[in-house]
Design a protein around this motif. Structure first.
Motif, short mmCIF file in Angstrom:
data_model
loop_
_atom_site.label_atom_id
_atom_site.label_comp_id
_atom_site.label_asym_id
_atom_site.label_seq_id
_atom_site.Cartn_x
_atom_site.Cartn_y
_atom_site.Cartn_z
N ALA A 111 0.81 -1.21 0.00
CA ALA A 111 0.00 0.00 0.00
C ALA A 111 0.85 1.27 0.00
N HIS A 112 2.16 1.11 0.11
CA HIS A 112 3.06 2.26 0.21
C HIS A 112 3.34 2.85 -1.18
N THR A 113 3.39 4.15 -1.26
CA THR A 113 3.76 4.83 -2.50
C THR A 113 5.27 5.07 -2.49
N PHE A 114 5.98 4.38 -3.36
CA PHE A 114 7.41 4.57 -3.51
C PHE A 114 7.65 5.72 -4.49
N THR A 115 8.45 6.68 -4.12
CA THR A 115 8.76 7.77 -5.04
C THR A 115 9.63 7.30 -6.20
N SER A 116 10.30 6.16 -6.01
CA SER A 116 11.18 5.63 -7.06
C SER A 116 10.43 4.92 -8.17
N GLY A 117 9.12 4.68 -7.99
CA GLY A 117 8.35 4.03 -9.04
C GLY A 117 7.28 3.13 -8.47
N GLN A 118 6.61 2.44 -9.37
CA GLN A 118 5.52 1.55 -9.00
C GLN A 118 6.03 0.11 -9.02
N TYR A 119 5.79 -0.61 -7.93
CA TYR A 119 6.30 -1.96 -7.79
C TYR A 119 5.15 -2.97 -7.71
N GLN A 120 5.42 -4.15 -8.24
CA GLN A 120 4.54 -5.29 -8.02
C GLN A 120 5.28 -6.28 -7.13
N MET A 121 4.54 -6.94 -6.24
CA MET A 121 5.21 -7.80 -5.27
C MET A 121 4.33 -8.98 -4.86
N GLY A 122 5.00 -10.08 -4.56
CA GLY A 122 4.32 -11.27 -4.08
C GLY A 122 4.94 -11.74 -2.78
N PHE A 123 4.20 -12.57 -2.06
CA PHE A 123 4.59 -13.05 -0.73
C PHE A 123 4.47 -14.58 -0.68
N THR A 124 5.37 -15.20 0.03
CA THR A 124 5.24 -16.62 0.37
C THR A 124 5.55 -16.82 1.84
N ALA A 125 4.82 -17.70 2.50
CA ALA A 125 5.01 -17.92 3.94
C ALA A 125 6.03 -19.02 4.18
N MET A 126 6.96 -18.75 5.08
CA MET A 126 7.87 -19.77 5.56
C MET A 126 7.32 -20.42 6.83
N LEU A 127 6.61 -19.63 7.64
CA LEU A 127 5.92 -20.11 8.83
C LEU A 127 4.50 -19.56 8.83
N THR A 128 3.54 -20.38 9.18
CA THR A 128 2.15 -19.93 9.26
C THR A 128 1.61 -19.99 10.68
N ASN A 129 2.46 -20.34 11.63
CA ASN A 129 2.03 -20.41 13.03
C ASN A 129 3.05 -19.73 13.93
N TYR A 130 3.48 -18.55 13.53
CA TYR A 130 4.55 -17.81 14.19
C TYR A 130 3.95 -16.67 15.01
N THR A 131 4.14 -16.71 16.33
CA THR A 131 3.56 -15.68 17.19
C THR A 131 4.41 -14.42 17.26
N GLY A 132 5.60 -14.44 16.69
CA GLY A 132 6.49 -13.29 16.76
C GLY A 132 6.05 -12.09 15.96
N CYS A 133 5.04 -12.25 15.12
CA CYS A 133 4.54 -11.12 14.32
C CYS A 133 3.41 -10.37 15.03
N GLY A 134 3.09 -10.75 16.25
CA GLY A 134 2.12 -9.97 17.01
C GLY A 134 0.90 -10.72 17.50
N ALA A 135 0.64 -11.89 16.97
CA ALA A 135 -0.51 -12.67 17.44
C ALA A 135 -0.15 -13.35 18.75
N THR A 136 -1.07 -13.33 19.70
CA THR A 136 -0.82 -14.00 20.98
C THR A 136 -0.99 -15.51 20.89
N SER A 137 -1.78 -15.95 19.92
CA SER A 137 -1.98 -17.39 19.71
C SER A 137 -2.21 -17.64 18.22
#
Length: 358
Positions: A111-137
């Protein structure tokens, strides 16, 4: 209990669907996993106009790779991400590879506007049960249905480009069994390289294949993790041989968790790279800076398995590998240190001159 791994999930913004962004043979998803066919597209910068871009004979292909330590260092927050995007805008890379990105941070980047241009990006999960990103459970993520996941439990890699992404390719590199930290078992991760074909206006009809990768972490006295990384690197490099043979410019960036002279790096460094060479087909962005050769190579060596630190005070774990160049001497790199609250890894910039004709 650790449930099924998530092969990949990427979300569309503004309803944009990228033609051709369908799973390739290496990206076939198993039953019960989320199918993804789209990518995020960042907002266009203010005043952006569509214009024809002149295609020169050669182009300096600019790439960044950064393990943002989005969980352990940033705990899933987005407060410090402008430090990263400011560095992106200062360099205007064609390709970006991020590692250890929490899903909400991926959404923030998208959602960020980069002044350097327009980017396309994809994501892949390495962990799907990781509480370190802010979820308590992350208990809700332990069932067999990924559609009810708490996405705050997802952390993984991002592949992005200042161009058009297509042909998503999830390359499984293995190493999921017997994961340990020292002698203690760790929460299993799923190791894949997230790759896309990239169309860049500056390169005309040439296609770049960019991959973001994060190999197995941790050191152990028996070398179990080192053996796993050696197998992972060999498998990834071998899987990319066909793309190189097809005259794509292949770029791999990421956290290899390996020193430049480790056996894992043999699969990427070219045979002429000292000491001892390798059996790879790639040029690393920092392979010719004799300030970091140490005792490994003579200062007269054209290429050395070395480079500036990218982690801590002396460790190089982050790499940008290019499959071709019109001039090996054009390769250059710059790791930029960021505050520990942003990441324990440096923001790593790479450049190499490539031809616009296959």
């Amino acid at each position: 209990m650790v449930r099924r791994s998530l092969a990949i999930l990427v979300i569309a913004v503004a309803g944009m669907i990228i033609p051709g962004a369908v799973p390739s043979g290496a990206a076939v998803l198993s039953a019960g996993e989320v199918t993804a066919t789209t990518v995020l597209t960042t907002p266009a910068p203010a005043g952006a106009v569509t214009a024809n871009v002149a295609v020169a004979a050669t182009v300096g292909l600019k790439v960044i790779s950064h393990n943002i330590c989005g969980g352990m260092c940033q705990h899933g927050t987005t407060t410090n991400l402008p430090v990263v995007t400011d560095l992106v805008d200062a360099y205007s890379p064609h390709l970006m590879m991020f590692q250890e990105v929490c899903y909400q941070q991926f959404e923030w980047f998208g959602a960020h506007t980069f002044t350097s241009g327009q980017y396309q990006m994809g994501f892949t999960a390495m962990l799907t049960n990781y509480t370190g990103c802010g979820a308590t459970s992350c208990a809700v993520n332990e069932d067999a249905d990924p559609s009810n996941d708490d996405r705050r439990c997802w952390i993984g890699q991002v592949m992005a480009a200042r161009g058009t992404l297509s042909g998503r390719d999830e390359i499984s590199v293995g190493g999921e069994r017997h994961q340990i930290n020292g002698s203690t078992a760790v929460n299993p991760r799923t190791f894949r390289a997230l790759c896309f074909d990239v169309r860049l206006a500056e390169l005309g009809s040439r296609v770049v294949k960019g991959c973001s990768v994060h190999f197995r972490a941790f050191q152990d006295p028996a070398g179990i993790n080192k053996r796993a990384r050696t197998a992972q690197a060999t498998r990834l490099a071998s899987d990319l041989d066909g793309d190189i043979a097809g005259r794509k410019i292949v770029v791999v960036g990421g956290d290899f968790n390996s020193h430049a002279v480790d056996p894992a790096m043999d699969a990427f460094y070219r045979p002429e790279t000292l000491p001892g060479g390798g059996f790879g087909m790639f040029y690393e962005a920092d392979q010719d800076d004799d300030r970091y050769y140490g005792t490994r190579c003579s200062t007269s060596a054209a290429a050395c398995r070395s480079g500036a630190k990218t982690l801590g005070t002396a460790t190089k774990y982050d790499y940008i590998f290019y499959s071709e160049t019109v001039d090996p001497a054009s390769v250059s790199a710059l790791p930029i240190e960021v505050a520990d609250i942003v990441s324990d890894h440096d923001f790593y910039r790479g450049l190499i001159e490539v031809s616009t004709t296959a």
